[in-house]
Design a protein around this motif. Sequence first.
Motif, PDB file in Angstrom:
ATOM      1  N   ASN A   1       0.833  -1.194   0.000  1.00  0.00           N
ATOM      2  CA  ASN A   1       0.000   0.000   0.000  1.00  0.00           C
ATOM      3  C   ASN A   1       0.868   1.243   0.000  1.00  0.00           C
ATOM      4  OD1 ASN A   1      -2.370  -1.508   0.063  1.00  0.00           O
ATOM      5  ND2 ASN A   1      -2.399  -1.578   2.301  1.00  0.00           N
ATOM      6  N   VAL A   2       0.491   2.196  -0.846  1.00  0.00           N
ATOM      7  CA  VAL A   2       1.243   3.443  -0.913  1.00  0.00           C
ATOM      8  C   VAL A   2       0.749   4.390   0.172  1.00  0.00           C
ATOM      9  CG1 VAL A   2       1.653   3.202  -3.380  1.00  0.00           C
ATOM     10  CG2 VAL A   2      -0.398   4.378  -2.595  1.00  0.00           C
ATOM     11  N   ILE A   3       1.561   5.390   0.480  1.00  0.00           N
ATOM     12  CA  ILE A   3       1.173   6.405   1.451  1.00  0.00           C
ATOM     13  C   ILE A   3       1.330   7.778   0.825  1.00  0.00           C
ATOM     14  CG2 ILE A   3       1.844   4.949   3.400  1.00  0.00           C
ATOM     15  CD1 ILE A   3       4.359   6.609   3.705  1.00  0.00           C
ATOM     16  N   ARG A   4       0.738   8.768   1.436  1.00  0.00           N
ATOM     17  CA  ARG A   4       0.791  10.137   0.919  1.00  0.00           C
ATOM     18  C   ARG A   4       2.224  10.647   0.954  1.00  0.00           C
ATOM     19  NH1 ARG A   4       0.158  15.643   2.298  1.00  0.00           N
ATOM     20  NH2 ARG A   4      -1.430  16.742   1.073  1.00  0.00           N
ATOM     21  N   GLU A   5       2.678  11.276  -0.116  1.00  0.00           N
ATOM     22  CA  GLU A   5       4.013  11.855  -0.138  1.00  0.00           C
ATOM     23  C   GLU A   5       4.105  12.945  -1.190  1.00  0.00           C
ATOM     24  OE1 GLU A   5       7.386   9.663  -1.657  1.00  0.00           O
ATOM     25  OE2 GLU A   5       6.063   8.186  -2.617  1.00  0.00           O
ATOM     26  N   THR A   6       5.190  13.687  -1.135  1.00  0.00           N
ATOM     27  CA  THR A   6       5.436  14.762  -2.095  1.00  0.00           C
ATOM     28  C   THR A   6       6.704  14.443  -2.873  1.00  0.00           C
ATOM     29  OG1 THR A   6       4.385  16.403  -0.671  1.00  0.00           O
ATOM     30  CG2 THR A   6       5.842  17.229  -2.405  1.00  0.00           C
ATOM     31  N   ILE A   7       6.613  14.563  -4.191  1.00  0.00           N
ATOM     32  CA  ILE A   7       7.728  14.275  -5.088  1.00  0.00           C
ATOM     33  C   ILE A   7       8.438  15.580  -5.446  1.00  0.00           C
ATOM     34  CG2 ILE A   7       8.405  13.211  -7.269  1.00  0.00           C
ATOM     35  CD1 ILE A   7       7.032  11.321  -5.258  1.00  0.00           C
ATOM     36  N   SER A   8       9.747  15.606  -5.299  1.00  0.00           N
ATOM     37  CA  SER A   8      10.524  16.795  -5.665  1.00  0.00           C
ATOM     38  C   SER A   8      10.770  16.822  -7.170  1.00  0.00           C
ATOM     39  CB  SER A   8      11.865  16.798  -4.927  1.00  0.00           C
ATOM     40  OG  SER A   8      11.685  16.865  -3.535  1.00  0.00           O
ATOM     41  N   SER A   9      11.138  17.972  -7.666  1.00  0.00           N
ATOM     42  CA  SER A   9      11.455  18.084  -9.086  1.00  0.00           C
ATOM     43  C   SER A   9      12.833  17.472  -9.350  1.00  0.00           C
ATOM     44  CB  SER A   9      11.455  19.541  -9.532  1.00  0.00           C
ATOM     45  OG  SER A   9      11.865  19.635 -10.884  1.00  0.00           O
ATOM     46  N   PRO A  10      12.946  16.608 -10.364  1.00  0.00           N
ATOM     47  CA  PRO A  10      14.244  16.031 -10.696  1.00  0.00           C
ATOM     48  C   PRO A  10      15.074  16.921 -11.622  1.00  0.00           C
ATOM     49  CG  PRO A  10      12.552  15.045 -12.043  1.00  0.00           C
ATOM     50  CD  PRO A  10      11.851  16.003 -11.133  1.00  0.00           C
ATOM     51  N   LEU A  11      14.458  18.046 -12.069  1.00  0.00           N
ATOM     52  CA  LEU A  11      15.111  18.923 -13.040  1.00  0.00           C
ATOM     53  C   LEU A  11      14.884  20.384 -12.701  1.00  0.00           C
ATOM     54  CD1 LEU A  11      13.656  17.000 -16.055  1.00  0.00           C
ATOM     55  CD2 LEU A  11      16.116  17.287 -15.829  1.00  0.00           C
ATOM     56  N   SER A  12      15.735  21.230 -13.234  1.00  0.00           N
ATOM     57  CA  SER A  12      15.500  22.672 -13.222  1.00  0.00           C
ATOM     58  C   SER A  12      15.016  23.068 -14.611  1.00  0.00           C
ATOM     59  CB  SER A  12      16.787  23.433 -12.895  1.00  0.00           C
ATOM     60  OG  SER A  12      17.219  23.148 -11.584  1.00  0.00           O
ATOM     61  N   GLY A  13      13.987  23.920 -14.665  1.00  0.00           N
ATOM     62  CA  GLY A  13      13.486  24.331 -15.966  1.00  0.00           C
ATOM     63  C   GLY A  13      12.110  24.951 -15.883  1.00  0.00           C
TER      64      GLY A  13
END
Length: 529
Positions: free
Chosen positions: A377-389
């Motif tokens: 089961n997945v949980i709530r999270e925040t994904i960061s940007s892997p790039l600048s742009g």
Amino acid sequence: MTAVNTTSEASTENKETIVNKLLGAISGSFAPILGVLAGSGLISALLSILITVGWLSKESGTYAILSAAGHAIFYFFPVFLGITLANKLGANGYVGGTIGAALLEPHYMDLVTSKAQDVTFLGIPILLANYSSTVFPILLAVSIYSVLDKFLKKVIYKDLQMFINPLISLVVIVPLTILIFGPFGTYVGEGLSVVIQFLSAKSGILTGAVMGAAWSFLTILGLHWAVIPIFLANLAATGLDPLMAMIAAAPFAQMGMGLGVLLKTKDKELKTLAASGLVPSALAGTTEIITYGILVRFKRTMIIVAIAGAIGGAINGAFGVKSTGFALPSFLSIPVFTPVGLFLLGTLTSLIVAMVLTLVMGYEGKNDLAPVKMVKNVIRETISSPLSGEIVPLNKMTDPLFSTGTVGKGVAIEPTKGEVISPVDGLVTTLFPTEHAIGITSEAGAEILIFVGVDTINLKGQYFTSKVKQWDKVKRGDLLIQFDIENIKAAGYDLKTPVVITNTNQYLDVVVIKDGTIHAKDELIRLDV
């Protein structure tokens, strides 16, 4: 940044061998369904116990319904493997699943069950066969489909690919599967039958050793189904079959190896995987969890299982142990074999030898594939940007696989710096050979695909350098890939980079929380559950 025209020595060392690629494709196609395999195997084990103690009858409706729940995944193997293998190979999983479903579709199955004669396809004779529960035909079919899919993406106009590519793929691959890929497995199986019967006539010890050593690997390829009719023919003719007793050493060897891994490993997920595989194996003879979760991932366990299986098979063959009925070898099916004492001598020897060898030799070898991560089961999270742009909505992408959300929800970024960093703490689960795309699975369960540019696969790795390899553990902010923006654009490629959540269906919502200009490590996507 200077152009990257050659592959570094480190990158060369990290290239997968052909064997690892093959095993990686097989194990990767089973990884997403290991959880349901475990659950289904436990249902079968429970039913075996209830029938043995007399609490349930095979003629009851309760048994029929629970049996359907426990056997559905195995019967529809071609469908599930079609989906997961196609995804693993970068093709359309739904097309792969449809190829598998075509083998079980009622119109085709009517031809099989009616035993119709002289059936042809465009004048070409068809060898009809039942492909339910099989592995080999769909593995071969989807592998060829993935090659065709890559070709079609190059030659078909992008706006037409959504429906033209599946149309051509199904029209080509489904007939080829029924005409060639499926029968090929049948012919291989018939050849194996001839060899087995020849060996059996010469020496029980030799036949037992060969069968005990080879059975696990025939199972991986799905070729074991072609040998089972020999067991049934022997039972029908004399009421006894010696071959089933010989191959029984193989699943017991797998149980012993699984028990050894359970006792030796410190990896909690691998320990859980081994434990969940041992229960259905011991009670119902369903070893898929151990086979595809451990055996194909750790090459050393293959040697261990082959040695232990050969020893136990040779013992049963030497003493003439036979089965009196057809049953998957397990502790609950022991009464089916005679003499019981000698059967236990052979199978328990396999189990103990495999367990001891695993404890002494270990299960990991150089360049082994990483342990399977059980679906959770997945949980709530925040994904960061892997790039600048600059942020670009996915629907602005020219590639329909991303613009339509087929691959998953997310966002695209027009990069201003040629670096991809890890957006999460997690594991590198996919790294394309061309190093232009990478998949990360976060510790919280998010499956993130970062695909640098449009059609940049055609560069064949030029201007891309990966700093990690498949199955590496990474931390948020770790450098994953470097790429040369100027040279890629000069070559005529669009560098808009999709960042998508491929397991979108496990989340309540996938929300892009940033627009405009973004910097690497900034918060980019929120995953709600």
